[in-house]
Design an enzyme around this catalytic site. Structure first.
Site, PDB file in Angstrom:
ATOM      1  N   SER A 143    -100.101  42.391  43.896  1.00  0.00           N
ATOM      2  CA  SER A 143     -98.997  43.037  44.735  1.00  0.00           C
ATOM      3  C   SER A 143     -98.974  44.637  44.065  1.00  0.00           C
ATOM      4  O   SER A 143     -98.502  45.386  45.201  1.00  0.00           O
ATOM      5  CB  SER A 143     -97.719  42.320  44.541  1.00  0.00           C
TER       6      SER A 143
ATOM      7  N   TYR B 177    -103.558  41.481  49.725  1.00  0.00           N
ATOM      8  CA  TYR B 177    -102.704  41.620  50.755  1.00  0.00           C
ATOM      9  C   TYR B 177    -103.287  42.662  51.938  1.00  0.00           C
ATOM     10  O   TYR B 177    -102.535  42.421  53.182  1.00  0.00           O
ATOM     11  CB  TYR B 177    -101.367  41.978  50.059  1.00  0.00           C
TER      12      TYR B 177
ATOM     13  N   GLU C  74    -112.851  33.452  27.895  1.00  0.00           N
ATOM     14  CA  GLU C  74    -111.940  32.434  28.746  1.00  0.00           C
ATOM     15  C   GLU C  74    -112.728  32.077  30.048  1.00  0.00           C
ATOM     16  O   GLU C  74    -112.407  31.028  30.461  1.00  0.00           O
ATOM     17  CB  GLU C  74    -110.469  33.152  29.118  1.00  0.00           C
TER      18      GLU C  74
ATOM     19  N   LYS D 233    -107.692  38.750  37.123  1.00  0.00           N
ATOM     20  CA  LYS D 233    -106.328  39.214  37.862  1.00  0.00           C
ATOM     21  C   LYS D 233    -105.627  40.048  36.732  1.00  0.00           C
ATOM     22  O   LYS D 233    -105.568  39.523  35.839  1.00  0.00           O
ATOM     23  CB  LYS D 233    -105.465  38.191  38.174  1.00  0.00           C
TER      24      LYS D 233
ATOM     25  N   LYS E 176    -106.308  35.971  33.553  1.00  0.00           N
ATOM     26  CA  LYS E 176    -105.197  36.590  34.214  1.00  0.00           C
ATOM     27  C   LYS E 176    -104.573  37.449  32.988  1.00  0.00           C
ATOM     28  O   LYS E 176    -103.989  36.852  32.048  1.00  0.00           O
ATOM     29  CB  LYS E 176    -104.193  35.475  34.815  1.00  0.00           C
TER      30      LYS E 176
ATOM     31  N   ARG F 280     -93.366  38.976  42.109  1.00  0.00           N
ATOM     32  CA  ARG F 280     -92.116  38.118  41.573  1.00  0.00           C
ATOM     33  C   ARG F 280     -91.102  38.305  42.536  1.00  0.00           C
ATOM     34  O   ARG F 280     -90.321  37.382  42.805  1.00  0.00           O
ATOM     35  CB  ARG F 280     -91.900  38.622  40.213  1.00  0.00           C
TER      36      ARG F 280
END
Length: 316
Positions: free
Chosen positions: A266, A305, A225, A240, A187, A197
Site C-alpha cells: 500500500s 493495487y 524463512e 513483502k 514479510k 492498516r
C-alpha cells in the site's frame, strides 16, 4: 536494437502481462456503499455487491487472481470472526467463486489482525506477547473455514513459526488437499504498510509487529524463512514488501527456483499515486516500470493495487 519500438520488443527479456498480477480487494461488513480509502486513491472498502462488480471489471481486463481481505463489524481478543462460516470474508469468497468460477483464482488472506480487538496477528499471552503456538490453532480453523467457503488458495500472512505446516495439515485432514497455500514467507516489519492498516482497520492498539515480522536488514534470514515454508508445503512463496526487497526476491528465486510472489504494498502504491497527482511523474509509465522491475527481480506474480489500471494499460 533500441531504435524502434518493434526492435525493442523483439529482444525484450521480461514480460509483464495482466496474468502476472493479483488484485487485492477489501470487503467491509455492515456498510451499504463502498467507502473510499483516503490514503489509497482508487481503492475502497467494498460491500459484497460492489466487491462482486469490482472483481468482474478487473477480471474483464485479464487479471485472473484476487487476494481478499475482510473487515468485520465485531472484533474480539481471539479474532473469532475470522473462522465464522457466515463471516464477511467467507461470504465474500462464496460470492467471488460463484461469479468468477474456476477461470479465476480466489485467494483468502489468512491472518488475525483484521479480526482481533488488539490488532495483532495472533493471540496474546498474559504478558501481552503473541503466543505463536496458540495462534497456529486458530490459523487451522481459519484455513478450514476459508476452504469450505471455496477459496482455491489461502495466504497465511502472520509470520508465525510453523504456520504453513499447521495449515497444510489442517487442510489435508479436513479433506481440502487441493487447496493451495501462498505463504507470506518473508514479510518484513516495514514502514510501507501504513495505508493498508487504514484499509483493513488493523493497526495494533499497542506496540508493533517487530517481534514476529522480519527485521529489514536480514536477507540471509529471509532465504531461510522461504526455504522453511517450501519444506512445510507452501505452493507459492511471497516476499513483502516488493520494492525495498528486490534483492531478496532475486536471491530467493535464484536459490529455490520456486513459484515466487511479491507484494507491491500500500505504501508503494500511495507514493506513486501522490506523485502522479502532483504532476511529478507520469503515472502510467512509472507504474509499469515498477511492476516490470518486480518481475525482472524474479517474481512470477505481483500483488498490486495497480492491477486494474495496469491491466488496462497493458491491453491497450
Amino acid at each position: 536494437m533500441r531504435r524502434t519500438s518493434a526492435l525493442r520488443a523483439l529482444i525484450r527479456e521480461t514480460e509483464l502481462a495482466p496474468r502476472h498480477l493479483v488484485a487485492p480487494l477489501f470487503v467491509k461488513e455492515g456498510v451499504s456503499e463502498p467507502i473510499p480509502i483516503a490514503s489509497m486513491p482508487g481503492q475502497s472498502q467494498h460491500t459484497l455487491e460492489s466487491l462482486r462488480k469490482e472483481a468482474v471489471e478487473i477480471a474483464s481486463k485479464g487479471v485472473i487472481a484476487f487476494m481478499l481481505f475482510g473487515v468485520p463489524e465485531r472484533k474480539d481478543a481471539e479474532g473469532s470472526e475470522a473462522w465464522n462460516p457466515d463471516g464477511i470474508a467467507q461470504k465474500a469468497i462464496r460470492i467471488l467463486r460463484d461469479e468468477l468460477g474456476d477461470d479465476h483464482v480466489v485467494i483468502a488472506d489468512l491472518c488475525l489482525d483484521e479480526y482481533t480487538d488488539h490488532g495483532h496477528c495472533g493471540l496474546l499471552d498474559e504478558e501481552g506477547h503473541v503466543d505463536n503456538d496458540a495462534t497456529l490453532e486458530r490459523y487451522r480453523r481459519i484455513a478450514l473455514a476459508q476452504a469450505a467457503a471455496g477459496a482455491q488458495m489461502v495466504g497465511p500472512s502472520g509470520m508465525m513459526d510453523g504456520q504453513v505446516e499447521a495449515i497444510r495439515d489442517a487442510l489435508d485432514q479436513g479433506g481440502f488437499e487441493r487447496v493451495g497455500i501462498m505463504a507470506y514467507a518473508a514479510k518484513f516489519a516495514s514502514s510501507f504498510y501504513g495505508p493498508f492498516r487504514e484499509a483493513a482497520e488493523c493497526a495494533p492498539r499497542f506496540g508493533d509487529r517487530t517481534g514476529y515480522q522480519m527485521d529489514p536488514p536480514n536477507a540471509d534470514e529471509a532465504i531461510r524463512e522461504i526455504e522453511a515454508d517450501i519444506e512445510q508445503g507452501a505452493d507459492v512463496v511471497m516476499v513483502k514488501p516488493a520494492l525495498p526487497y528486490l534483492d531478496v526476491i532475486r536471491r530467493a528465486k535464484d536459490r529455490t527456483r520456486f513459484p515466487m510472489a511479491a507484494y507491491n504494498v500500500s505504501g508503494e502504491y500511495a507514493m506513486l499515486k501522490a506523485a502522479a497527482r502532483n504532476g511529478w511523474l507520469d503515472e502510467r509509465k512509472a507504474v509499469l516500470e515498477v511492476l516490470t522491475s518486480i518481475r525482472r527481480a524474479g517474481a512470477d506474480l505481483v500483488l498490486t493495487y495497480h492491477a486494474k489500471d495496469a491491466a488496462d494499460w497493458l491491453s491497450s
